[in-house]
Scaffold this motif. Structure first.
Motif, PDB file in Angstrom:
ATOM      1  N   ILE A  19     -51.133  21.589  24.732  1.00  0.00           N
ATOM      2  CA  ILE A  19     -51.439  20.164  24.642  1.00  0.00           C
ATOM      3  C   ILE A  19     -51.686  19.572  26.026  1.00  0.00           C
ATOM      4  N   ASN A  20     -50.830  19.895  26.984  1.00  0.00           N
ATOM      5  CA  ASN A  20     -51.011  19.380  28.352  1.00  0.00           C
ATOM      6  C   ASN A  20     -52.330  19.831  28.961  1.00  0.00           C
ATOM      7  N   ASP A  21     -52.690  21.100  28.746  1.00  0.00           N
ATOM      8  CA  ASP A  21     -53.959  21.611  29.274  1.00  0.00           C
ATOM      9  C   ASP A  21     -55.138  20.854  28.669  1.00  0.00           C
ATOM     10  N   TRP A  22     -55.058  20.565  27.366  1.00  0.00           N
ATOM     11  CA  TRP A  22     -56.153  19.850  26.697  1.00  0.00           C
ATOM     12  C   TRP A  22     -56.274  18.427  27.231  1.00  0.00           C
ATOM     13  N   LYS A  31     -52.477  11.611  24.150  1.00  0.00           N
ATOM     14  CA  LYS A  31     -51.727  12.051  22.974  1.00  0.00           C
ATOM     15  C   LYS A  31     -52.263  11.377  21.715  1.00  0.00           C
ATOM     16  N   SER A  32     -52.653  10.108  21.867  1.00  0.00           N
ATOM     17  CA  SER A  32     -53.178   9.369  20.708  1.00  0.00           C
ATOM     18  C   SER A  32     -54.492   9.962  20.217  1.00  0.00           C
ATOM     19  N   SER A  33     -55.375  10.310  21.144  1.00  0.00           N
ATOM     20  CA  SER A  33     -56.667  10.870  20.730  1.00  0.00           C
ATOM     21  C   SER A  33     -56.491  12.259  20.135  1.00  0.00           C
ATOM     22  N   ILE A  45     -46.778  14.357  17.826  1.00  0.00           N
ATOM     23  CA  ILE A  45     -47.068  14.757  19.210  1.00  0.00           C
ATOM     24  C   ILE A  45     -45.930  14.337  20.131  1.00  0.00           C
ATOM     25  N   ARG A  46     -45.411  13.117  19.942  1.00  0.00           N
ATOM     26  CA  ARG A  46     -44.324  12.639  20.800  1.00  0.00           C
ATOM     27  C   ARG A  46     -43.082  13.513  20.645  1.00  0.00           C
ATOM     28  N   ARG A  47     -42.763  13.918  19.416  1.00  0.00           N
ATOM     29  CA  ARG A  47     -41.579  14.757  19.209  1.00  0.00           C
ATOM     30  C   ARG A  47     -41.725  16.113  19.905  1.00  0.00           C
ATOM     31  N   ILE A  48     -42.954  16.629  19.911  1.00  0.00           N
ATOM     32  CA  ILE A  48     -43.190  17.897  20.623  1.00  0.00           C
ATOM     33  C   ILE A  48     -42.984  17.710  22.114  1.00  0.00           C
ATOM     34  N   MET A  49     -43.659  16.718  22.683  1.00  0.00           N
ATOM     35  CA  MET A  49     -43.708  16.563  24.133  1.00  0.00           C
ATOM     36  C   MET A  49     -42.427  15.975  24.713  1.00  0.00           C
ATOM     37  N   ASN A  50     -41.794  15.044  23.998  1.00  0.00           N
ATOM     38  CA  ASN A  50     -40.623  14.347  24.544  1.00  0.00           C
ATOM     39  C   ASN A  50     -39.297  14.967  24.111  1.00  0.00           C
ATOM     40  N   ASP A  51     -39.267  15.477  22.865  1.00  0.00           N
ATOM     41  CA  ASP A  51     -37.991  15.950  22.321  1.00  0.00           C
ATOM     42  C   ASP A  51     -37.917  17.465  22.147  1.00  0.00           C
ATOM     43  N   GLY A  52     -39.032  18.150  22.389  1.00  0.00           N
ATOM     44  CA  GLY A  52     -39.020  19.602  22.241  1.00  0.00           C
ATOM     45  C   GLY A  52     -38.839  20.068  20.821  1.00  0.00           C
ATOM     46  N   VAL A  53     -39.393  19.309  19.850  1.00  0.00           N
ATOM     47  CA  VAL A  53     -39.273  19.651  18.434  1.00  0.00           C
ATOM     48  C   VAL A  53     -40.550  20.351  17.973  1.00  0.00           C
ATOM     49  N   LEU A  54     -40.379  21.514  17.387  1.00  0.00           N
ATOM     50  CA  LEU A  54     -41.530  22.250  16.870  1.00  0.00           C
ATOM     51  C   LEU A  54     -41.966  21.620  15.545  1.00  0.00           C
ATOM     52  N   PRO A  55     -43.227  21.242  15.405  1.00  0.00           N
ATOM     53  CA  PRO A  55     -43.665  20.597  14.155  1.00  0.00           C
ATOM     54  C   PRO A  55     -43.742  21.590  13.006  1.00  0.00           C
ATOM     55  N   GLN A  56     -43.953  21.056  11.820  1.00  0.00           N
ATOM     56  CA  GLN A  56     -44.120  21.902  10.650  1.00  0.00           C
ATOM     57  C   GLN A  56     -45.332  22.818  10.859  1.00  0.00           C
ATOM     58  N   PRO A  57     -45.312  24.020  10.278  1.00  0.00           N
ATOM     59  CA  PRO A  57     -46.373  25.001  10.532  1.00  0.00           C
ATOM     60  C   PRO A  57     -47.783  24.489  10.268  1.00  0.00           C
ATOM     61  N   HIS A  58     -47.980  23.681   9.208  1.00  0.00           N
ATOM     62  CA  HIS A  58     -49.341  23.215   8.941  1.00  0.00           C
ATOM     63  C   HIS A  58     -49.812  22.255  10.028  1.00  0.00           C
ATOM     64  N   ASN A  59     -48.878  21.544  10.687  1.00  0.00           N
ATOM     65  CA  ASN A  59     -49.272  20.679  11.799  1.00  0.00           C
ATOM     66  C   ASN A  59     -49.570  21.484  13.059  1.00  0.00           C
TER      67      ASN A  59
END
Length: 263
Positions: A19-22, A31-33, A45-59
């Motif tokens: 995500i950071n590279d993109w 992050k919004s775009s 996206i915020r949970r991934i970047m700020n909280d280190g939470v892996l999203p559900q597989p389909h996401n």
């Protein structure tokens, strides 16, 4: 989760780097775009970047598909990198990925198959030599004939020379999204499971297990899925079979450090 073939922290780190590279490639990106273009919530996206939470597989799949510009499941696995590839392969149905690359994802046309009737009749038309109009009428009545005509109008089903209705050849081996399979499974049981018959099978097991036990049960069902598919391929015939299996935790509590649940 314990006893999983991937490392949670490594997967989160790999997704953050992607995500950071993109985002850093173009100052107009954010992050919004990313959320908008990947068709996921910005909070994911915020949970991934700020909280280190892996999203559900389909996401995860949506994010990787957009960033890497891939459209096939095979390319998705290859472009996701080793850490995320292990997550995707472990959690999502095998039919969508490497074990049977000939399967076609129908997620892009699912919106056209808005009702359960449309989905079931399409699936039935993809089995064996297809389905007759009489069988559709017997099972679904007038609404089934209307659904069949809709499928013909959408160029998803056509009539063969021997009056069977069969789906397009390129869609014959197909896989739906998880949300569509949830609807399909409910409709199959409601329409076709015969409670008093001797030629069917159903079981329900509900109990508390350890994390390792939970993973073991998942492994058993995945192996059963592979074995069933192998037997079907080895024994073609005229009996239209359906077989399904479901498991999950029977609570909304976060037991595996997952992204927020949505039922």
């Amino acid at each position: 989760m314990e006893n999983t073939p991937y490392n949670y922290d490594d997967a989160v780190f790999a997704l953050k780097v992607m995500i950071n590279d993109w985002i850093s490639f173009d100052e107009k990106r954010s992050k919004s775009s990313l959320a908008r273009n990947a068709n996921i919530s910005e909070s994911t996206i915020r949970r991934i970047m700020n909280d280190g939470v892996l999203p559900q597989p389909h996401n995860i799949c949506k994010i990787v598909s957009f960033i890497k510009g891939v459209s096939t499941n095979k390319d998705l696995l290859e472009k996701s990198g080793p850490s995320l590839e292990k997550v995707i392969s472990f959690h999502l149905p095998y039919k969508a990925f490497v074990e049977t690359k000939e399967y076609v994802s129908l997620e892009k046309i699912e919106n056209s198959l808005a009702s359960a009737d449309l989905k079931l009749i399409f699936i039935r038309s993809s089995m064996g030599n297809g389905v007759t109009k009489e069988e559709i009428q017997d099972a679904y009545g007038t609404r089934g004939l209307k659904a069949l005509q809709k499928l013909i109008d959408l160029d998803l089903v056509h009539r063969s020379d021997d009056n069977f209705y069969i789906c397009r050849k390129d869609l014959k081996k197909n896989t739906f999204s998880t949300s569509a399979y949830k609807e399909i499974s409910k409709s199959l049981i409601e329409n076709f499971y015969r409670e008093s018959a001797d030629t069917n099978y159903m079981f329900v097991e509900c109990d508390s297990v350890s994390i390792s036990g939970f993973g073991d049960v998942m492994d058993i069902l995945k192996k059963a899925h592979l074995d069933i598919r192998k037997k079907i391929d080895e024994n073609p015939g005229d009996i239209p079979l359906f077989a399904t299996s479901v498991m999950d935790k029977m609570t909304t509590l976060d037991l595996f450090n997952e992204e927020a649940d949505s039922l």
